[in-house]
Design an enzyme around this catalytic site. Sequence first.
Site, mmCIF file in Angstrom:
data_model
loop_
_atom_site.group_PDB
_atom_site.id
_atom_site.type_symbol
_atom_site.label_atom_id
_atom_site.label_comp_id
_atom_site.label_asym_id
_atom_site.label_seq_id
_atom_site.Cartn_x
_atom_site.Cartn_y
_atom_site.Cartn_z
ATOM 1 N N ASN A 8 24.316 38.822 35.382
ATOM 2 C CA ASN A 8 25.657 38.645 34.828
ATOM 3 C C ASN A 8 25.822 37.152 34.503
ATOM 4 O O ASN A 8 26.060 36.337 35.382
ATOM 5 C CB ASN A 8 26.713 39.093 35.847
ATOM 6 C CG ASN A 8 28.121 39.012 35.291
ATOM 7 O OD1 ASN A 8 28.328 38.553 34.161
ATOM 8 N ND2 ASN A 8 29.084 39.438 36.067
ATOM 9 N N ARG A 89 24.593 42.188 31.825
ATOM 10 C CA ARG A 89 25.963 42.639 31.609
ATOM 11 C C ARG A 89 26.502 41.964 30.348
ATOM 12 O O ARG A 89 26.361 40.751 30.177
ATOM 13 C CB ARG A 89 26.834 42.245 32.794
ATOM 14 C CG ARG A 89 28.274 42.617 32.548
ATOM 15 C CD ARG A 89 29.201 41.925 33.506
ATOM 16 N NE ARG A 89 30.559 42.337 33.238
ATOM 17 C CZ ARG A 89 31.622 41.579 33.436
ATOM 18 N NH1 ARG A 89 31.488 40.371 33.915
ATOM 19 N NH2 ARG A 89 32.818 42.017 33.169
ATOM 20 N N HIS A 178 35.787 46.477 31.924
ATOM 21 C CA HIS A 178 35.428 47.001 33.260
ATOM 22 C C HIS A 178 34.831 48.407 33.184
ATOM 23 O O HIS A 178 34.859 49.153 34.175
ATOM 24 C CB HIS A 178 36.659 47.066 34.200
ATOM 25 C CG HIS A 178 37.277 45.749 34.500
ATOM 26 N ND1 HIS A 178 38.635 45.584 34.581
ATOM 27 C CD2 HIS A 178 36.735 44.539 34.755
ATOM 28 C CE1 HIS A 178 38.915 44.324 34.872
ATOM 29 N NE2 HIS A 178 37.772 43.661 34.968
ATOM 30 N N HIS A 201 40.804 49.506 38.917
ATOM 31 C CA HIS A 201 39.946 48.347 39.186
ATOM 32 C C HIS A 201 40.877 47.144 39.173
ATOM 33 O O HIS A 201 41.233 46.634 38.112
ATOM 34 C CB HIS A 201 38.869 48.237 38.094
ATOM 35 C CG HIS A 201 38.007 47.016 38.208
ATOM 36 N ND1 HIS A 201 36.656 47.077 38.477
ATOM 37 C CD2 HIS A 201 38.297 45.704 38.100
ATOM 38 C CE1 HIS A 201 36.161 45.843 38.527
ATOM 39 N NE2 HIS A 201 37.150 44.997 38.296
ATOM 40 N N GLY A 203 41.464 43.384 40.460
ATOM 41 C CA GLY A 203 40.938 42.152 41.067
ATOM 42 C C GLY A 203 41.575 40.995 40.339
ATOM 43 O O GLY A 203 42.741 41.079 39.956
ATOM 44 N N GLY A 205 40.782 40.113 37.355
ATOM 45 C CA GLY A 205 41.087 40.875 36.144
ATOM 46 C C GLY A 205 41.329 42.313 36.588
ATOM 47 O O GLY A 205 40.678 42.776 37.520
ATOM 48 N N ARG A 234 46.606 36.461 33.795
ATOM 49 C CA ARG A 234 46.927 37.062 32.486
ATOM 50 C C ARG A 234 48.197 37.899 32.549
ATOM 51 O O ARG A 234 48.480 38.536 33.568
ATOM 52 C CB ARG A 234 45.767 37.960 32.027
ATOM 53 C CG ARG A 234 44.522 37.183 31.680
ATOM 54 C CD ARG A 234 43.358 38.092 31.381
ATOM 55 N NE ARG A 234 42.218 37.743 32.208
ATOM 56 C CZ ARG A 234 41.198 38.545 32.494
ATOM 57 N NH1 ARG A 234 41.159 39.765 32.014
ATOM 58 N NH2 ARG A 234 40.220 38.130 33.260
ATOM 59 N N ASP A 276 45.423 33.800 43.166
ATOM 60 C CA ASP A 276 44.737 34.594 44.189
ATOM 61 C C ASP A 276 45.772 35.330 45.043
ATOM 62 O O ASP A 276 46.647 34.705 45.648
ATOM 63 C CB ASP A 276 43.889 33.659 45.078
ATOM 64 C CG ASP A 276 42.938 34.429 45.974
ATOM 65 O OD1 ASP A 276 43.389 35.385 46.637
ATOM 66 O OD2 ASP A 276 41.749 34.087 45.996
ATOM 67 N N GLY A 324 38.543 43.411 43.914
ATOM 68 C CA GLY A 324 39.013 42.482 44.941
ATOM 69 C C GLY A 324 40.298 42.885 45.637
ATOM 70 O O GLY A 324 40.357 42.940 46.867
ATOM 71 N N GLU A 379 28.997 47.265 39.962
ATOM 72 C CA GLU A 379 28.595 47.218 38.557
ATOM 73 C C GLU A 379 27.105 46.930 38.410
ATOM 74 O O GLU A 379 26.454 47.442 37.497
ATOM 75 C CB GLU A 379 29.412 46.134 37.834
ATOM 76 C CG GLU A 379 30.859 46.538 37.651
ATOM 77 C CD GLU A 379 31.806 45.369 37.489
ATOM 78 O OE1 GLU A 379 32.039 44.637 38.470
ATOM 79 O OE2 GLU A 379 32.325 45.195 36.378
HETATM 80 P P1 AMP Z 1 37.498 40.384 41.810
HETATM 81 O O1 AMP Z 1 37.825 39.829 40.467
HETATM 82 O O2 AMP Z 1 37.352 41.870 41.818
HETATM 83 O O3 AMP Z 1 36.338 39.684 42.494
HETATM 84 O O4 AMP Z 1 38.785 40.092 42.731
HETATM 85 C C1 AMP Z 1 39.092 38.796 43.150
HETATM 86 C C2 AMP Z 1 40.549 38.757 43.568
HETATM 87 O O5 AMP Z 1 40.791 39.773 44.560
HETATM 88 C C3 AMP Z 1 40.981 37.484 44.223
HETATM 89 O O6 AMP Z 1 41.394 36.525 43.273
HETATM 90 C C4 AMP Z 1 42.151 37.939 45.057
HETATM 91 O O7 AMP Z 1 43.309 37.965 44.237
HETATM 92 C C5 AMP Z 1 41.802 39.356 45.448
HETATM 93 N N1 AMP Z 1 41.281 39.461 46.819
HETATM 94 C C6 AMP Z 1 40.045 39.280 47.244
HETATM 95 N N2 AMP Z 1 39.955 39.444 48.584
HETATM 96 C C7 AMP Z 1 41.198 39.739 49.006
HETATM 97 C C8 AMP Z 1 41.783 40.008 50.271
HETATM 98 N N3 AMP Z 1 41.046 40.006 51.384
HETATM 99 N N4 AMP Z 1 43.111 40.266 50.307
HETATM 100 C C9 AMP Z 1 43.848 40.253 49.199
HETATM 101 N N5 AMP Z 1 43.350 40.025 47.968
HETATM 102 C C10 AMP Z 1 42.048 39.755 47.872
#
Ligand code: AMP
Length: 396
Positions: A8, A89, A178, A201, A203, A205, A234, A276, A324, A379
């Site tokens: 990736n 990817r 995604h 999905h 996170g 994004g 976003r 976050d 996430g 993925e």
């Molecule tokens: P991803 O893009 O799928 O890797 O998701 C990353 C995002 O998931 C982070 O910026 C957080 O907003 C959220 N995230 C990750 N770990 C946690 C957690 N333990 N509790 C709450 N949100 C989380």
Amino acid sequence: MSKVMAVNAGSSSLKYKLYDMPEEKVICSGMADKIGHDDAKFILKYNGEKIENTLPILDHTKAVALLLEALTKYGVVDSLDEIECVGHRVVQGGKYFSKSAEFDADTEHKIDILTPLDPLHAQAHLLGYRAFRDALPKVPAIAVFDTAFHQTMTEEDYLFPIPYEYSRDFDCRRYGAHGTSHNYLAIKGEEYGAKRIISCHIGSGSSLAAINNGKCVATSMGLTPLGGVMMGTRTGDMDPSVMDYLATCTGKDVHELYDIFNKKSGFLGVSGISNDTRDVEEADLGGNKQAHIASLLFARRVADYIGSYFVRLGGADLIIFSAGIGENSPYYRELILRDVEEALGLSIDYELNKTVRGKEVMISKPDSKVKVAVIPTDEEVMIARDCYKRIKEGKI
Ligand code: AMP
């Protein structure tokens, strides 16, 4: 057994996982981060150990050279000839790709001309591809597209209500994103006997997909990953006139506002704290009003999509939370589920939900009219599966 590499490549990072197939065993994984900088990081995780070096990695070619050197240096492989395929990817496959494709000059050209649809990633994917091609010229490569899974949508789901010639002449339509993750979750959902699946999905994004019998019928992201639900930075969907109105109010031009909608909105913009959700949740629970409204806004938008996909699918057998936030945040899962539980006849074990982080668990009770599960996405394994399928079929 076949060794395949899932890659990736982003603009300043290159993540990788080496698999033994068909066992789907991860032999090693890691990344090069902060590519283009003198203090870049190279990370290799192998045999329960993590090797981490800070050094200049000025381009993707150097990142790939470091990776291949590390594979033999640390005895991950005896020879680079053991790698049978590299799967890359690729975020945007446009109208050209409804499944993975051999990464050859034609694929390279098509990804290049799709750059306006994915200015953030397309050229980075090509840099990653070219670095591996030059370093391992005899090893075949494939491109696995995030958009491919969504190519089964029908026109009424993917067209925008703009003058038809814009859709026709400029391919201006919903492509989604995604897709590799939603496809993985669709396969996992089938293990629960589910045919009508709403996969979330969510996170940094976020996108949702409505899946019927393994095929995507609708998804929330649009022409680009800016559309759909609110995200880390976003906006997601808005009234399109917001752009014109804010241009008048602020004096900013369309490009500046577009950048703000992509990079300074969502959780970050509404909360004023962070993109976050860990930070936003903490501030929210500590009584911060803006953080609280950011949380409610996000949950409401995800809930609205769940509701609309429930209708789109004529009901649902399974709702999946992944990525996430979906995998790790009981707080946001509960906010979303409280919004839809009455209408959908859900019965959720909220005590169990509080304990679920990063593992596959059914959080609905047996009497729930729709099952609800947390399922970690993967993925990379989908990329490895596509590589292996092609090796087995003798296509590469
Ligand atoms: P991803 O893009 O799928 O890797 O998701 C990353 C995002 O998931 C982070 O910026 C957080 O907003 C959220 N995230 C990750 N770990 C946690 C957690 N333990 N509790 C709450 N949100 C989380």
